[in-house]
Scaffold this motif. Structure first.
Motif, PDB file in Angstrom:
ATOM      1  N   ILE A 111       0.839  -1.206   0.000  1.00 23.79           N
ATOM      2  CA  ILE A 111       0.000   0.000   0.000  1.00 23.79           C
ATOM      3  C   ILE A 111       0.868   1.248   0.000  1.00 23.79           C
ATOM      4  O   ILE A 111       0.554   2.248  -0.674  1.00 23.79           O
ATOM      5  CB  ILE A 111      -0.940  -0.034   1.212  1.00 23.79           C
ATOM      6  CG1 ILE A 111      -1.910  -1.209   1.097  1.00 23.79           C
ATOM      7  CG2 ILE A 111      -1.713   1.279   1.331  1.00 23.79           C
ATOM      8  CD1 ILE A 111      -2.798  -1.384   2.299  1.00 23.79           C
ATOM      9  N   ARG A 112       1.999   1.217   0.718  1.00 25.73           N
ATOM     10  CA  ARG A 112       2.889   2.370   0.748  1.00 25.73           C
ATOM     11  C   ARG A 112       3.513   2.632  -0.619  1.00 25.73           C
ATOM     12  O   ARG A 112       3.770   3.778  -0.987  1.00 25.73           O
ATOM     13  CB  ARG A 112       3.987   2.135   1.795  1.00 25.73           C
ATOM     14  CG  ARG A 112       4.758   3.400   2.157  1.00 25.73           C
ATOM     15  CD  ARG A 112       5.856   3.113   3.162  1.00 25.73           C
ATOM     16  NE  ARG A 112       5.341   2.591   4.415  1.00 25.73           N
ATOM     17  CZ  ARG A 112       5.522   1.353   4.850  1.00 25.73           C
ATOM     18  NH1 ARG A 112       6.234   0.497   4.151  1.00 25.73           N
ATOM     19  NH2 ARG A 112       4.993   0.952   5.997  1.00 25.73           N
ATOM     20  N   SER A 113       3.780   1.560  -1.372  1.00 28.15           N
ATOM     21  CA  SER A 113       4.367   1.757  -2.707  1.00 28.15           C
ATOM     22  C   SER A 113       3.388   2.407  -3.683  1.00 28.15           C
ATOM     23  O   SER A 113       3.815   3.089  -4.609  1.00 28.15           O
ATOM     24  CB  SER A 113       4.838   0.413  -3.257  1.00 28.15           C
ATOM     25  OG  SER A 113       3.730  -0.465  -3.442  1.00 28.15           O
ATOM     26  N   GLN A 114       2.069   2.226  -3.482  1.00 32.19           N
ATOM     27  CA  GLN A 114       1.060   2.806  -4.375  1.00 32.19           C
ATOM     28  C   GLN A 114       0.270   3.913  -3.703  1.00 32.19           C
ATOM     29  O   GLN A 114      -0.879   4.176  -4.086  1.00 32.19           O
ATOM     30  CB  GLN A 114       0.107   1.695  -4.845  1.00 32.19           C
ATOM     31  CG  GLN A 114       0.769   0.562  -5.582  1.00 32.19           C
ATOM     32  CD  GLN A 114       1.365   1.006  -6.907  1.00 32.19           C
ATOM     33  OE1 GLN A 114       0.943   2.015  -7.490  1.00 32.19           O
ATOM     34  NE2 GLN A 114       2.361   0.278  -7.385  1.00 32.19           N
ATOM     35  N   ILE A 115       0.893   4.575  -2.714  1.00 36.41           N
ATOM     36  CA  ILE A 115       0.157   5.572  -1.950  1.00 36.41           C
ATOM     37  C   ILE A 115      -0.210   6.785  -2.792  1.00 36.41           C
ATOM     38  O   ILE A 115      -1.249   7.408  -2.589  1.00 36.41           O
ATOM     39  CB  ILE A 115       0.976   5.988  -0.701  1.00 36.41           C
ATOM     40  CG1 ILE A 115       0.115   6.763   0.289  1.00 36.41           C
ATOM     41  CG2 ILE A 115       2.219   6.760  -1.102  1.00 36.41           C
ATOM     42  CD1 ILE A 115      -0.942   5.933   0.934  1.00 36.41           C
ATOM     43  N   GLU A 116       0.633   7.132  -3.774  1.00 38.59           N
ATOM     44  CA  GLU A 116       0.339   8.303  -4.600  1.00 38.59           C
ATOM     45  C   GLU A 116      -0.858   8.050  -5.504  1.00 38.59           C
ATOM     46  O   GLU A 116      -1.634   8.963  -5.798  1.00 38.59           O
ATOM     47  CB  GLU A 116       1.568   8.666  -5.443  1.00 38.59           C
ATOM     48  CG  GLU A 116       2.750   9.133  -4.614  1.00 38.59           C
ATOM     49  CD  GLU A 116       3.928   9.512  -5.484  1.00 38.59           C
ATOM     50  OE1 GLU A 116       3.790   9.441  -6.732  1.00 38.59           O
ATOM     51  OE2 GLU A 116       4.982   9.872  -4.943  1.00 38.59           O
ATOM     52  N   GLY A 117      -1.019   6.814  -5.961  1.00 34.60           N
ATOM     53  CA  GLY A 117      -2.177   6.500  -6.796  1.00 34.60           C
ATOM     54  C   GLY A 117      -3.442   6.322  -6.004  1.00 34.60           C
ATOM     55  O   GLY A 117      -4.548   6.523  -6.531  1.00 34.60           O
ATOM     56  N   LEU A 118      -3.328   5.930  -4.746  1.00 35.63           N
ATOM     57  CA  LEU A 118      -4.516   5.733  -3.928  1.00 35.63           C
ATOM     58  C   LEU A 118      -5.092   7.046  -3.425  1.00 35.63           C
ATOM     59  O   LEU A 118      -6.296   7.141  -3.173  1.00 35.63           O
ATOM     60  CB  LEU A 118      -4.169   4.834  -2.742  1.00 35.63           C
ATOM     61  CG  LEU A 118      -3.753   3.392  -3.074  1.00 35.63           C
ATOM     62  CD1 LEU A 118      -3.333   2.659  -1.813  1.00 35.63           C
ATOM     63  CD2 LEU A 118      -4.884   2.651  -3.767  1.00 35.63           C
ATOM     64  N   ILE A 119      -4.263   8.059  -3.240  1.00 31.73           N
ATOM     65  CA  ILE A 119      -4.734   9.365  -2.764  1.00 31.73           C
ATOM     66  C   ILE A 119      -4.836  10.289  -3.969  1.00 31.73           C
ATOM     67  O   ILE A 119      -3.839  10.598  -4.632  1.00 31.73           O
ATOM     68  CB  ILE A 119      -3.772   9.958  -1.727  1.00 31.73           C
ATOM     69  CG1 ILE A 119      -3.647   9.015  -0.526  1.00 31.73           C
ATOM     70  CG2 ILE A 119      -4.244  11.327  -1.272  1.00 31.73           C
ATOM     71  CD1 ILE A 119      -2.670   9.486   0.519  1.00 31.73           C
ATOM     72  N   THR A 120      -6.027  10.740  -4.284  1.00 29.03           N
ATOM     73  CA  THR A 120      -6.248  11.620  -5.433  1.00 29.03           C
ATOM     74  C   THR A 120      -6.089  13.079  -5.011  1.00 29.03           C
ATOM     75  O   THR A 120      -6.417  13.455  -3.879  1.00 29.03           O
ATOM     76  CB  THR A 120      -7.656  11.391  -6.001  1.00 29.03           C
ATOM     77  OG1 THR A 120      -8.623  11.638  -4.965  1.00 29.03           O
ATOM     78  CG2 THR A 120      -7.805   9.959  -6.509  1.00 29.03           C
ATOM     79  N   GLY A 121      -5.571  13.879  -5.918  1.00 26.12           N
ATOM     80  CA  GLY A 121      -5.439  15.301  -5.678  1.00 26.12           C
ATOM     81  C   GLY A 121      -4.230  15.697  -4.858  1.00 26.12           C
ATOM     82  O   GLY A 121      -4.156  16.842  -4.396  1.00 26.12           O
ATOM     83  N   LEU A 122      -3.264  14.789  -4.683  1.00 22.67           N
ATOM     84  CA  LEU A 122      -2.066  15.094  -3.906  1.00 22.67           C
ATOM     85  C   LEU A 122      -0.849  14.932  -4.809  1.00 22.67           C
ATOM     86  O   LEU A 122      -0.502  13.807  -5.206  1.00 22.67           O
ATOM     87  CB  LEU A 122      -1.941  14.171  -2.697  1.00 22.67           C
ATOM     88  CG  LEU A 122      -0.774  14.446  -1.740  1.00 22.67           C
ATOM     89  CD1 LEU A 122      -0.914  15.837  -1.130  1.00 22.67           C
ATOM     90  CD2 LEU A 122      -0.707  13.392  -0.647  1.00 22.67           C
ATOM     91  N   PRO A 123      -0.189  16.040  -5.185  1.00 21.08           N
ATOM     92  CA  PRO A 123       0.981  15.938  -6.077  1.00 21.08           C
ATOM     93  C   PRO A 123       2.127  15.168  -5.401  1.00 21.08           C
ATOM     94  O   PRO A 123       2.227  15.104  -4.172  1.00 21.08           O
ATOM     95  CB  PRO A 123       1.368  17.403  -6.325  1.00 21.08           C
ATOM     96  CG  PRO A 123       0.164  18.198  -5.974  1.00 21.08           C
ATOM     97  CD  PRO A 123      -0.534  17.445  -4.879  1.00 21.08           C
ATOM     98  N   SER A 124       2.977  14.597  -6.217  1.00 25.79           N
ATOM     99  CA  SER A 124       4.106  13.821  -5.699  1.00 25.79           C
ATOM    100  C   SER A 124       5.095  14.698  -4.954  1.00 25.79           C
ATOM    101  O   SER A 124       5.743  14.256  -4.000  1.00 25.79           O
ATOM    102  CB  SER A 124       4.808  13.095  -6.842  1.00 25.79           C
ATOM    103  OG  SER A 124       5.275  14.023  -7.818  1.00 25.79           O
ATOM    104  N   ARG A 125       5.222  15.992  -5.387  1.00 24.01           N
ATOM    105  CA  ARG A 125       6.153  16.894  -4.706  1.00 24.01           C
ATOM    106  C   ARG A 125       5.716  17.155  -3.269  1.00 24.01           C
ATOM    107  O   ARG A 125       6.528  17.143  -2.333  1.00 24.01           O
ATOM    108  CB  ARG A 125       6.258  18.202  -5.479  1.00 24.01           C
ATOM    109  CG  ARG A 125       7.240  19.199  -4.889  1.00 24.01           C
ATOM    110  CD  ARG A 125       7.316  20.452  -5.730  1.00 24.01           C
ATOM    111  NE  ARG A 125       7.798  20.147  -7.077  1.00 24.01           N
ATOM    112  CZ  ARG A 125       7.921  21.062  -8.051  1.00 24.01           C
ATOM    113  NH1 ARG A 125       7.573  22.326  -7.820  1.00 24.01           N
ATOM    114  NH2 ARG A 125       8.359  20.707  -9.236  1.00 24.01           N
TER     115      ARG A 125
END
Length: 499
Positions: A111-125
């Motif tokens: 889940i930690r590896s795909q956290i950016e895809g699971l949370i919408t509207g949060l830029p990677s920066r």
């Protein structure tokens, strides 16, 4: 991070996939495999205020509210947690069944590896900045509330003190050798290194000793010897630039010596504040080296007395075990004053007893709440008493209840009547009859052996002469018989004749 998977997380519904820990990473290759259809997962992040509690395995107020409101309604079986200690606290306070296993670890990692895809509207920066801020906050908290933070000052101070000693030795050796070309006699007269550097810095060239006053540095007798030696010195002449460089080196030596004295006072105060009982037992330098060798006072408290006794002698210990020789009896504790006071025969016994008492004082300093040094003073008194008993070689004994004098037998006066021995009046040497008989027997044996040997030799010579006579007669008769035969006798004689 806390994750409550609902119907949207396919892995939770499929228990067979959860059992396959080695292939669980395949289910987290893309966010689409984690989420199913249009359903979403509820993600709750607890930062800063609750992160410190999670690090220590404690249940914070925010997490407690979330578990009561959300999880308690839907958690029918078990709650997966990444920290076993935190799971035990949750089970104790909220009566929720928790599980911690390699499967849970792999699930959290996926889940930690795909956290950016699971949370919408949060830029990677912003995600990277958030993770960095959390890491800095946790590191700052650990550094601030670390139980070993007080030991760090002692470890750094004793390490710096050892480095200063090495540098001082190198600088002083170089200063004595350098100035020795100009005034070699000064090094034998002044043995103190600091006084030597102060004299060189104050006087400079040796010709200035006659007109200089160094009574504030040296005693009067040594000052007179220095002035007398300066007049007849056999050193070479040096330039003013060389003298300036030597004086600059002396300044460095004096400054480092003063800083070392200040650092030693600081270390002594810190040791009395942090480990007063250990300081009373073995001294501040040995105690600080023990703490530095173990890593912290708490780690040192976990060691048994046998380990404390051999700390610093690990290389000698393993070499002795490898070669099957005697193991060492002491390590860093050898430099303690109590071990130095004992003789060579009792050093092993004293170091063993001192290590046992030192282990008790270390645990008292690390885990106790009282900061007094009474326990260390009592244990030191016991070790000194034991040392005194060993030095007196058992005049006193230690009983189960205390110390008592060794019991001695009652003196009884026994009178003895002595009879005069008349053999002492004779001036002739007295030889016992037994000795005379032994001497006569030895002489008879030697005479018999010599006679037997003489008879054997005569018999051999007679045989030799007879054989020689027979040989001559045969030669005269003209009888030429072959082959020639050699007769060998047991006594080393031989004769050759034609048969």
């Amino acid at each position: 991070m806390y994750i409550r998977p609902q119907e949207c997380v396919n892995l939770v519904l499929n228990e067979k996939k959860l059992q396959e820990v080695d292939s669980l990473w395949k289910e987290f290759e893309t966010p689409e495999k984690v989420l199913g259809g249009e359903k979403t997962a509820l993600l709750v992040f607890l930062f800063y205020s609750a992160s410190t509690a999670l690090v220590e395995g404690k249940l914070s107020k925010n997490l407690k509210k979330i578990l009561k409101k959300i999880v308690a309604k839907d958690a029918h079986e078990q709650l997966a947690v990444a920290d076993a200690k935190l799971g035990g606290v949750i089970k104790e306070k909220l009566n929720l069944s928790c599980i911690h296993s390699p499967m849970v670890t792999e699930l959290m990692r996926g889940i930690r590896s795909q956290i950016e895809g699971l949370i919408t509207g949060l830029p990677s920066r912003e995600m990277a900045a958030m993770c960095l801020g959390l890491a800095h906050s946790l590191s700052r908290y650990k550094l601030k509330f670390s139980p070993d933070k007080v030991d760090t000052m002692i470890i750094q101070a004793i390490s710096l003190l050892d480095d200063l000693d090495k540098e001082l030795n190198n600088y002083i050796m170089r200063c004595r050798e350098w100035y020795g070309w100009h005034f070699p006699e000064l090094g034998k007269i002044i043995t103190d290194n600091l006084a030597y550097c102060k004299c060189v810095r104050k006087v400079g060239d040796r010709s200035n000793f006659a007109s200089s006053d160094v009574s504030d540095i040296l005693p009067e007798e040594i000052e007179e010897d220095v002035k007398a030696a300066a007049e007849i010195s056999m050193g070479t002449e040096v330039s003013e630039e060389d003298i300036n460089n030597i004086i600059h080196l002396c300044d460095q030596v004096i400054e480092i010596s003063e800083y070392r004295t200040q650092l030693y006072d600081y270390l002594k105060n810190r040791m009395m504040a942090i480990a007063p009982n250990l300081t009373v037992m073995v001294g501040e330098l040995v105690g600080a080296r023990l703490i530095a060798h173990a890593g912290s006072l708490l780690n040192l408290a976990k060691h048994p007395a046998s380990t404390v006794q051999l700390l610093g002698a690990e290389k000698a210990l393993f070499r002795a075990l490898k070669t099957k020789r005697d193991t060492p009896k002491f390590g860093l504790i050898y430099h303690a004053s109590l071990v130095g006071q004992s003789n060579t025969k009792n050093k092993g016994k004293i170091s063993r007893m001192l290590a046992a008492k030192t282990a008790l004082t270390i645990r008292y300093d690390a885990l106790g709440e009282n900061t007094s040094a009474e326990m260390g003073a009592e244990n030191r008194l016991k070790v000194e008493t034991r040392l005194r008993l060993l030095e007196e070689r058992g005049i006193r004994r230690i009983s189960g209840t205390g110390k008592a004098l060794a019991k001695t037998d009652k003196y009884q006066n026994k009178s003895e009547i002595k009879v005069f021995d008349p053999s002492g009046d004779s001036t002739l040497p007295v030889v016992s009859k037994k000795r005379k008989i032994q001497e006569v027997d030895e002489q008879d044996t030697e005479v018999a052996v010599k006679a037997k040997k003489f008879k054997a030799e005569m018999k051999g010579w007679l045989l030799y002469l007879c054989c020689w006579h027979v040989t001559v007669c045969i030669m005269q008769w003209g009888l030429h018989l072959q082959p020639a035969t050699v007769l060998k006798f047991n006594y080393g004689h031989s004769c050759s004749f034609l048969l």
